[in-house]
Design an enzyme around this catalytic site. Structure first.
Site, short mmCIF file in Angstrom:
data_model
loop_
_atom_site.label_atom_id
_atom_site.label_comp_id
_atom_site.label_asym_id
_atom_site.label_seq_id
_atom_site.Cartn_x
_atom_site.Cartn_y
_atom_site.Cartn_z
N GLN A 35 -4.31 -4.98 7.04
CA GLN A 35 -5.01 -5.82 6.53
C GLN A 35 -5.32 -7.19 6.93
OE1 GLN A 35 -7.45 -4.90 4.20
NE2 GLN A 35 -6.81 -2.92 3.86
N LYS A 79 -10.04 -0.49 10.63
CA LYS A 79 -10.31 -1.69 9.64
C LYS A 79 -10.93 -2.89 10.47
CE LYS A 79 -7.40 0.07 6.19
NZ LYS A 79 -8.09 0.49 4.81
N CYS A 133 -4.94 2.62 -3.51
CA CYS A 133 -3.76 3.26 -2.90
C CYS A 133 -2.69 2.26 -3.00
CB CYS A 133 -4.02 3.60 -1.37
SG CYS A 133 -5.18 4.85 -1.04
N HIS A 151 0.91 -1.14 0.13
CA HIS A 151 -0.07 -0.01 0.04
C HIS A 151 0.94 1.28 -0.17
CE1 HIS A 151 -2.79 2.90 1.87
NE2 HIS A 151 -3.69 2.12 1.61
#
Lengths: 463, 164
Positions: free
Chosen positions: A255, A278, A418, A175
Site C-alpha cells: 500500500q 496496486k 482483509c 492485512h
C-alpha cells in the site's frame, strides 16, 4: 546464421519501442529539484493522465460516469501497460531462461530488463528482486522458507533459526497476508506471536516497543501503510529496534509503493513485498525484495524447473537467487507490463504523486469531517498517511453504504478489506473505504463526500 | 436501487421482528458472512420437540448485526416460517433460495411467489450477486438450527472468537 534480414537488433528493442504512448508520459513535466519539496501533479496534468485510462470514461449504473475510488484494492492501468504486454506478445514472446532460439533470447532479455527496472524503482540490485505472483505469495515465501530453516539443523547464517519460545512480532495493522503466514510459522516452530497494538487514532502504539521487542525476537513483520487506516509506519524506528536484537525485518509495501517514493535500501528492511496490480500494473505479478545476504541464506520453497543446477534421481542443487525462488514458468508478459507501469510512475515522479495525493487526501478528510455521524478510522489529518480513507457511518452498514454509492457510479470498498483485526481494534466489524490514485480528481472526491452525506438519511439513520 | 431497497426491507431493518433470543430452544445456529462479518444467531423450538417430519416450527428468535438486507431478510423469514410444519419450511426455503439465484429473472411462477409472501420483496437482491449471501444468511441459520433440533442436538452454537 545465414539470416539476411536487416536490422537484427530491431526485435530486441521491441519492448520499449511500442507506439501507443501514454499521454501522461509525453508531457514534459518539471523534474523536481534535489532537496526541494516536490510540486504536486497539477489538476491539468491529471486531466491528461486520465486520458491514458479509458476505463475512467465508463458509464456504470443508470448511465452514471464511473467514479473509481477503489485503487487500494486494485489500481486501473494506463494503455501503455497493455500496449507493452501486447507488443511483447506480438513480437518477442518465447520461453525465458531456456532454449537458444532468437525469441527465447529476446523474451529472456525482456524479463530480466523488467527485473532491472523493478529493482531500480525500489533502489536495490536486480538479483535482490524475486518475481512472485504478488505480495501474498512473497510474504508466504519468506514464512515458509523460515519454517524450513527452523525444521533443519541450526546454521549460523543471515536469517533467523526460529526455536520454541522465540518471538515473532507483528502489528495489529496487518492485512491478513502479513498475519496469517506468521501465525502458521509460529505454530510450526513453537514461537510466540506478539503484536504492536493500534492506538485509537489508528496509528501503531510504539510506546511499549522496547518491552515488545525482546532479545528472543527473531522476526518483526509490519506494513508500511495500512490498507484500512492509511497510516504510514515509522519504519526507521522498527528497523532500529529489530537491529538492536538481531531480528529480521519484513515490510509489506503493497500500500505504500503505489503512493510514495519507496527505497528499500534506504528504509533498511531485510525483505519487502509488493504487488504490481496496486501500482498501475497487471495482476499476477509482484516481487519479494530481499537483501542479498538474506536471499542467499533462504532455501527455496517451490521447487522444479528453472531453479536448479544439477538434478539426479535422488537430489538436486539450486541456483543462486533470484532464480532459486522462481520455479516453473514465470508471469513474463506481466513482468513486462509491470515495468511499463513503473516507467509511467517514474515519469510522473513518485514524490509528485505523493504530494498530489496528500492534497486530495486533505480535501477528502476535510469533507468527511463536516459530515454528521461519519467517523474516519485512522489519522484524520493528511500527514504520514496515504489516501486510503475508511469510515464508519453511524447506523448504516458498509454494504448498504457501498450499494448507495454504487448506484451513483461511485466504486468504493466495503467490508473488512482483509484486515479483520484492524477493524476489531477500532471497534467495528467492517467499514466503507474510499482510496485515491494518480488519476483521481477533486470532483470525484467531492462527489464521494456529497453522496456519503446522504447515506444516513436514506437508511433512516438521520433525519 | 429502489428495486433492492424496497420500503418493506427498510422497515424491517429499522424495526426487526423476532429479534431477541428466546431463553429455551431445541436448536441453535450461529452464521457469519466472512465477506463482511455480518452475523446471525438464531434459535428454534419445534413441537413435538425433536420429532420427525410432522413437527411444527413453533418459534424462531434471532439476534445479530449486519446490513439491511441480512437483518431484514431474517426478520421477514421469521414471520413467514413461524407455525409452519417442517416440510413446508423446507419448501419455502427452497423457493427463496431459487429466487436469490435467479440473477434477477424472478421465479416466473405466481404460485411460488405466493409461497414467499413478504419475502418476495427481496427479488431485487438477486440482481446484485454480492448481496445474495446477505439475504440467505438467516435462512442458513434456520436450516442449521432445524437440523440440530430434529437431531435432538440442543448444544449451544459455537461462536468464533471475536464475535459477541
Amino acid at each position: 546464421m545465414t539470416d539476411s534480414s536487416p536490422a537484427p537488433e530491431e526485435g530486441a528493442s521491441c519492448v520499449t519501442s511500442f507506439t501507443w504512448e501514454c499521454r501522461g508520459m509525453t508531457d514534459s513535466s518539471p523534474a523536481s529539484e534535489e532537496d526541494a519539496p516536490a510540486e504536486p501533479i497539477t489538476a491539468r496534468e491529471v486531466d491528461r493522465i486520465r486520458r491514458d485510462f479509458p476505463i475512467l470514461e465508463r458509464r456504470v449504473r443508470s448511465g452514471r460516469r464511473l467514479v473509481y475510488l477503489d485503487t487500494a484494492a486494485t489500481a486501473q492501468r494506463p494503455v501503455c501497460v497493455s500496449a507493452a504486454m501486447t507488443s511483447f506478445s506480438s513480437a518477442s514472446y518465447g520461453a525465458v531462461h531456456r532454449g537458444a532460439h532468437r525469441l527465447a533470447e529476446e523474451a529472456t532479455d525482456a524479463f530480466e530488463e523488467a527485473r532491472t527496472r523493478v529493482a531500480r524503482f525500489f533502489g536495490v540490485a536486480g538479483d535482490e528482486i524475486v518475481f512472485t505472483s504478488g505480495t501474498t505469495a512473497a510474504l508466504n515465501l519468506v514464512a515458509f522458507a523460515l519454517a524450513e530453516i527452523a525444521a533443519g539443523p541450526a546454521t549460523g547464517s543471515a536469517v533467523p533459526v526460529i526455536r520454541p519460545g522465540d518471538r515473532i512480532l507483528l502489528t495489529e495493522a496487518e492485512h491478513h497476508a502479513n498475519l496469517v503466514p506468521w501465525q502458521r510459522l509460529a505454530r510450526r516452530t513453537g514461537a510466540d506471536l506478539a503484536w504492536i497494538r493500534l492506538g485509537p487514532d489508528g496509528r501503531l502504539g510504539l510506546d511499549d516497543l522496547d518491552t515488545l521487542v525482546t532479545p528472543r525476537t527473531r522476526v518483526i513483520a509490519f506494513t508500511h501503510a495500512s490498507n484500512v487506516t492509511g497510516a504510514i509506519t515509522d519504519v526507521a524506528r522498527l528497523v532500529a529496534a529489530a537491529r538492536a536484537v538481531g531480528a529480521m525485518t519484513v515490510l509489506d509495501a503493497a500500500q505504500s509503493a503505489p503512493h510514495l517514493p519507496v527505497d528499500f535500501r534506504a528504509l533498511g528492511v531485510d525483505v519487502a513485498a509488493v504487488s504490481a496490480h496496486k501500482m498501475l500494473g497487471p495482476t499476477g505479478i509482484g516481487a519479494l525484495y530481499g537483501r542479498a545476504e538474506i536471499l542467499d541464506a533462504l532455501p527455496p520453497v517451490a521447487t522444479g524447473g528453472s531453479m536448479v543446477e544439477i538434478v539426479t534421481m535422488t537430489e538436486a542443487t539450486f541456483q543462486p537467487p533470484p532464480a532459486r525462488f522462481e520455479a516453473g514458468t514465470q508471469a513474463v508478459t506481466e513482468a513486462v507490463g509491470w515495468a511499463a507501469a513503473l516507467d509511467y510512475l517514474s515519469h510522473l515522479g513518485m514524490d509528485r504523486v505523493a504530494a498530489r495525493e496528500a492534497t486530495l487526501t486533505a480535501r477528502l478528510l476535510a469533507g468527511v469531517a463536516g459530515l454528521d455521524g461519519v467517523r474516519v478510522l485512522g489519522p484524520d489529518r493528511a500527514v504520514a498517511r496515504t489516501g486510503a480513507v475508511a469510515v464508519e457511518i453511524a447506523g448504516v452498514h458498509p454494504h448498504d453504504a457501498g450499494q448507495y454509492l454504487d448506484d451513483l457510479g461511485i466504486a468504493v470498498r466495503v467490508g473488512h478489506h482483509c484486515a479483520q483485526p484492524v477493524h476489531r481494534a477500532l471497534g467495528v466489524t467492517a467499514s466503507t473505504r474510499a482510496s485515491l490514485g494518480v488519476y483521481t480528481t477533486e470532483a470525484e472526491v467531492d462527489a464521494f463526500v456529497e453522496a456519503l452525506g446522504e447515506v444516513r438519511a436514506y437508511f433512516g439513520a438521520a433525519r | 436501487m429502489e428495486s433492492l431497497y424496497r420500503e418493506l426491507i427498510l422497515d424491517h431493518y429499522r424495526h426487526p421482528h423476532a429479534k431477541g433470543l428466546a431463553e429455551s430452544f431445541d436448536g441453535e445456529s450461529f452464521q457469519v458472512n466472512p465477506m463482511c462479518g455480518d452475523q446471525v444467531r438464531l434459535r428454534v423450538t419445534v413441537t413435538p420437540a425433536s420429532s420427525a417430519d410432522d413437527a411444527t416450527l413453533a418459534d424462531v428468535t434471532w439476534d445479530g448485526g449486519g446490513c439491511s438486507i441480512s437483518q431484514a431478510s431474517t426478520s421477514v423469514m421469521s414471520d413467514l416460517v413461524r407455525g409452519l410444519d417442517l416440510a413446508h419450511v423446507e419448501e419455502v426455503a427452497g423457493v427463496f433460495a431459487r429466487l436469490m439465484h435467479s440473477r434477477g429473472l424472478g421465479l416466473g411462477n405466481d404460485a411460488d411467489e405466493d409461497v414467499l409472501g413478504d419475502a418476495i420483496a427481496f427479488e431485487g437482491v438477486a440482481q446484485y450477486p454480492a448481496r445474495v449471501k446477505c439475504a440467505l444468511l438467516g435462512w442458513m441459520a434456520l436450516k442449521d438450527a432445524l437440523a440440530k433440533a430434529v437431531a435432538g442436538d440442543r448444544s449451544p452454537a459455537r461462536i468464533p472468537e471475536g464475535f459477541a
